[in-house]
Design a protein around this motif. Structure first.
Motif, PDB file in Angstrom:
ATOM      1  N   SER A 184     -12.190  -8.393   1.448  1.00  0.00           N
ATOM      2  CA  SER A 184     -12.151  -8.194  -0.009  1.00  0.00           C
ATOM      3  C   SER A 184     -12.339  -9.518  -0.745  1.00  0.00           C
ATOM      4  O   SER A 184     -11.765 -10.547  -0.364  1.00  0.00           O
ATOM      5  CB  SER A 184     -10.794  -7.600  -0.382  1.00  0.00           C
ATOM      6  N   PRO A 185     -13.099  -9.509  -1.838  1.00  0.00           N
ATOM      7  CA  PRO A 185     -13.232 -10.742  -2.628  1.00  0.00           C
ATOM      8  C   PRO A 185     -11.921 -11.155  -3.297  1.00  0.00           C
ATOM      9  O   PRO A 185     -11.823 -12.256  -3.823  1.00  0.00           O
ATOM     10  CB  PRO A 185     -14.308 -10.389  -3.661  1.00  0.00           C
ATOM     11  N   LEU A 186     -10.913 -10.275  -3.262  1.00  0.00           N
ATOM     12  CA  LEU A 186      -9.617 -10.648  -3.848  1.00  0.00           C
ATOM     13  C   LEU A 186      -8.735 -11.402  -2.851  1.00  0.00           C
ATOM     14  O   LEU A 186      -7.689 -11.921  -3.218  1.00  0.00           O
ATOM     15  CB  LEU A 186      -8.859  -9.413  -4.342  1.00  0.00           C
ATOM     16  N   ARG A 187      -9.137 -11.450  -1.612  1.00  0.00           N
ATOM     17  CA  ARG A 187      -8.321 -12.160  -0.616  1.00  0.00           C
ATOM     18  C   ARG A 187      -8.702 -13.639  -0.630  1.00  0.00           C
ATOM     19  O   ARG A 187      -9.895 -13.983  -0.604  1.00  0.00           O
ATOM     20  CB  ARG A 187      -8.532 -11.573   0.772  1.00  0.00           C
ATOM     21  N   ALA A 188      -7.700 -14.481  -0.640  1.00  0.00           N
ATOM     22  CA  ALA A 188      -7.937 -15.922  -0.779  1.00  0.00           C
ATOM     23  C   ALA A 188      -8.790 -16.458   0.370  1.00  0.00           C
ATOM     24  O   ALA A 188      -9.637 -17.321   0.169  1.00  0.00           O
ATOM     25  CB  ALA A 188      -6.604 -16.658  -0.847  1.00  0.00           C
TER      26      ALA A 188
ATOM     27  N   ARG B 228       0.145  -8.413  -4.506  1.00  0.00           N
ATOM     28  CA  ARG B 228      -0.077  -9.796  -4.048  1.00  0.00           C
ATOM     29  C   ARG B 228       0.295  -9.930  -2.572  1.00  0.00           C
ATOM     30  O   ARG B 228      -0.397 -10.563  -1.784  1.00  0.00           O
ATOM     31  CB  ARG B 228       0.755 -10.817  -4.860  1.00  0.00           C
ATOM     32  N   ALA B 229       1.422  -9.328  -2.208  1.00  0.00           N
ATOM     33  CA  ALA B 229       1.883  -9.419  -0.813  1.00  0.00           C
ATOM     34  C   ALA B 229       0.867  -8.776   0.128  1.00  0.00           C
ATOM     35  O   ALA B 229       0.587  -9.299   1.216  1.00  0.00           O
ATOM     36  CB  ALA B 229       3.248  -8.737  -0.669  1.00  0.00           C
ATOM     37  N   GLN B 230       0.305  -7.641  -0.280  1.00  0.00           N
ATOM     38  CA  GLN B 230      -0.671  -6.953   0.575  1.00  0.00           C
ATOM     39  C   GLN B 230      -1.963  -7.755   0.702  1.00  0.00           C
ATOM     40  O   GLN B 230      -2.615  -7.740   1.745  1.00  0.00           O
ATOM     41  CB  GLN B 230      -0.988  -5.550   0.023  1.00  0.00           C
ATOM     42  N   LEU B 231      -2.325  -8.475  -0.399  1.00  0.00           N
ATOM     43  CA  LEU B 231      -3.552  -9.275  -0.357  1.00  0.00           C
ATOM     44  C   LEU B 231      -3.374 -10.526   0.521  1.00  0.00           C
ATOM     45  O   LEU B 231      -4.343 -11.089   1.013  1.00  0.00           O
ATOM     46  CB  LEU B 231      -3.977  -9.683  -1.775  1.00  0.00           C
ATOM     47  N   GLU B 232      -2.127 -10.943   0.683  1.00  0.00           N
ATOM     48  CA  GLU B 232      -1.873 -12.119   1.526  1.00  0.00           C
ATOM     49  C   GLU B 232      -1.570 -11.731   2.965  1.00  0.00           C
ATOM     50  O   GLU B 232      -1.602 -12.560   3.870  1.00  0.00           O
ATOM     51  CB  GLU B 232      -0.698 -12.923   0.952  1.00  0.00           C
ATOM     52  N   LYS B 233      -1.259 -10.449   3.167  1.00  0.00           N
ATOM     53  CA  LYS B 233      -0.828  -9.983   4.492  1.00  0.00           C
ATOM     54  C   LYS B 233      -2.013  -9.921   5.459  1.00  0.00           C
ATOM     55  O   LYS B 233      -3.115  -9.542   5.075  1.00  0.00           O
ATOM     56  CB  LYS B 233      -0.234  -8.582   4.317  1.00  0.00           C
ATOM     57  N   ASP B 234      -1.755 -10.302   6.694  1.00  0.00           N
ATOM     58  CA  ASP B 234      -2.775 -10.203   7.729  1.00  0.00           C
ATOM     59  C   ASP B 234      -2.522  -8.901   8.493  1.00  0.00           C
ATOM     60  O   ASP B 234      -1.656  -8.841   9.346  1.00  0.00           O
ATOM     61  CB  ASP B 234      -2.667 -11.412   8.661  1.00  0.00           C
ATOM     62  N   GLY B 235      -3.252  -7.875   8.150  1.00  0.00           N
ATOM     63  CA  GLY B 235      -3.031  -6.570   8.772  1.00  0.00           C
ATOM     64  C   GLY B 235      -3.405  -5.478   7.802  1.00  0.00           C
ATOM     65  O   GLY B 235      -3.779  -5.755   6.666  1.00  0.00           O
TER      66      GLY B 235
END
Lengths: 367, 193
Positions: free
Chosen positions: A41-45, A88-95
């Motif tokens: 996703s383009p929203l993931r850092a 935010r937590a879901q976008l930073e989560k690996d999984g």
């Protein structure tokens, strides 16, 4: 950009994340919402994808959408502290991401508002509330019918039937999509052995039942209306047909004009000739001889609004049903000799839907 | 332990897990005979036809699986395993334990395999078994119709299991049905404005 060099991804602002999420929710777009949380996703850092690039412009709201009520409501929801923190937590989560139920529920409601029933059904199904939501729409439709509020009942049944799910889809269940082009063929699977033996010639009560089962794509939902007075079911069916097909009047005009055209062939064309009994040099040849420029296949071309080169009757019927679902209720197969069959208009004189659907041939028609 | 949704072929033939081969055959024949008699008696609507077809397919599958020692042992073991995997995942999901996602995937794979094998593949295979064909008159026409009916049935079972599982694609929704009714009302009001 020189080969081998990568464009630096600009830093994502919290506002961009909010706007992208709010747009997906406001648009009732389940695919885009999932994409925003996908690994690339383009929203993931850490993703190399850049949301500010032109290819992702569709994920952000155009300026004119920003003032719309649905978008503003979705934006307020996305900015709710609990939901924002979860996103935010879901976008930073690996999984695999877990979407917030409130976002998905609002997205589903908006999808129903916008007539995106497939997306709504999928979102409600995730939340395990789809059957009950479907029942709620139908229940409120029944209440509207009790008050003879046809427009509201039609809107309710339109949404209710749109939320159906196909659990037999292979390999995974999917929202049930309208497949009138297939159902029309089933409706006309048997050649009518007599002119009276076709869908359009059924007595009014049976015809309305058939029409409702067909337009709802579900006999069980149609059965809910069985106990209603016939007049109410007629008004409901006509209004439902128009809601399903906003372009119905264009078809109705073509239908009336085609009926006028059919009379030019005289009564012979209306007489039934089953394919097995068709003689060599049948009606088609006879008509060709008598009217060198006339071809009975022009009837179905006029009904459809275009001719299909070498088109068979079923090709016309499929396309007709795809463009105007209810059209299949007012036509019949007709053999015209030489093994040629066409689709032509057929109606009972006392068909209760003729007037409300504008199929009355005595109305002014373009020559 | 909740095993609803994982088809129980012993129950389908009204047997206990210790039933002997003779009992399997005896109950199957009796139940199939009763079913065929009831088919002859009933006026078949589309809905009834689907239900009876499913009953027939289920009896055939139960007999086909339970009368063969190897198939029976594998079925019992697969069913026990998938139930254990569900328990394991639910436990990890509720406590937020590490490995919950891996346990979910493992369970999901096992559950899908179980439902596909025992509610579709072996059911269709049973319909081609000589003894089942003789007892039930199952033929190609049955098999043709059965595909859709079996997928529906498999999904009904899947839903039964799903209802008690933790949410994973979305957070658990807090659904207030009075509020939902108001939302539907508002949507319909907007649609007719």
């Amino acid at each position: 950009m020189p080969w081998g060099k990568q464009e630096t991804k600009p830093r994502l602002s919290p506002e961009t994340i909010d706007y992208a999420l709010a747009k997906a929710v406001a648009d009732g777009d389940i695919v885009n919402l999932r994409q925003l949380f996908a690994p690339a996703s383009p929203l993931r850092a850490w993703s190399p994808e850049n949301i500010y690039s032109p290819k992702y412009a569709y994920l952000l709201p155009p300026s004119e959408q920003e003032g719309e009520r649905l978008f503003q409501e979705a934006l307020a929801l996305v900015r709710d502290p609990d939901i924002a923190e979860h996103a935010r937590a879901q976008l930073e989560k690996d999984g695999p991401p877990q979407l917030h139920a409130a976002l998905v529920m609002t997205l589903a409601d908006n999808a129903v508002r916008l007539g995106k029933f497939g997306a709504a059904a999928q979102a409600y199904e995730w939340l395990r509330v789809r059957p009950r939501m479907q029942e709620e729409f139908l229940r409120q439709g029944d209440t509207a019918l009790d008050q003879n509020d046809i427009a509201r009942a039609v809107a309710a049944y339109h949404a209710g039937t749109g939320l159906a799910y196909n659990y037999a889809a292979f390999p995974e269940p999917l929202p049930a999509v309208p497949d009138y082009q297939t159902r029309a063929l089933i409706l006309h699977a048997d050649y009518p052995s007599t002119p009276e033996n076709c869908v359009a010639m059924q007595d009014p009560a049976a015809f309305i039942r058939t029409a409702l089962s067909y337009v709802f794509l579900d006999a069980e939902t149609a059965a809910r209306l069985d106990a209603r007075p016939l007049e109410q079911r007629i008004a409901f069916t006509a209004a439902f047909v128009r809601r399903r097909d906003p372009d119905w009047d264009a078809f109705a005009e073509r239908y009336r004009n085609t009926c006028t055209f059919v009379t030019a062939f005289g009564r012979r064309l209306a007489q039934d000739t089953p394919p097995a009994e068709a003689e060599d040099g049948g009606l088609a040849e006879e008509i060709e001889e008598q009217q060198a420029t006339a071809d009975p296949r022009e009837i179905e071309a006029r009904l459809l609004g275009r001719s299909i080169p070498e088109g068979e009757w079923w090709q016309y019927l499929k396309e007709l049903a795809y463009e105007h679902p209810a059209a299949a209720l007012f036509v019949a197969r007709q053999s015209v000799g030489h093994g040629v069959e066409i689709v032509m208009p057929r109606l009972r004189e006392d068909c209760p839907l003729v007037e409300p659907l504008g199929l009355d041939v005595t109305r002014t028609s373009r020559p | 332990m909740n095993d609803a949704g994982y088809v129980d072929y012993f129950a389908a033939l009204e047997l206990t897990a210790e039933a002997k081969q003779g009992e399997v055959r005896k109950n199957y024949r009796k139940m199939m005979k009763d079913l065929l008699l009831s088919i002859g008696r009933e006026r078949l609507t589309e809905e009834k036809r689907d239900r009876l077809l499913l009953d027939m397919a289920r009896l055939n599958a139960a007999f086909y699986i339970l009368r063969d020692n190897e198939r029976r042992a594998r079925y019992v073991e697969d069913r026990r395993r998938v139930i254990a995997l569900e328990e394991e995942w639910r436990g990890l999901a509720e406590t937020g334990g590490a490995g919950a996602e891996e346990a979910r995937r493992q369970f999901d794979r096992a559950m899908r395999d179980f439902l596909t094998t025992y509610m579709e593949d072996l059911v269709l295979e049973a319909g081609r078994d000589r003894e089942c064909v003789e007892a039930s008159n199952w033929d190609r026409a049955h098999e043709r119709h059965a595909g859709r009916v079996l997928r529906h049935d498999r999904h009904r079972h899947y839903q039964k299991i799903l209802e008690r599982l933790p949410f994973h694609e979305v957070t658990a929704p807090r659904v207030n049905w009075e509020e939902r009714a108001r939302v539907v009302d508002a949507i319909l009001t907007e649609a007719t404005r």
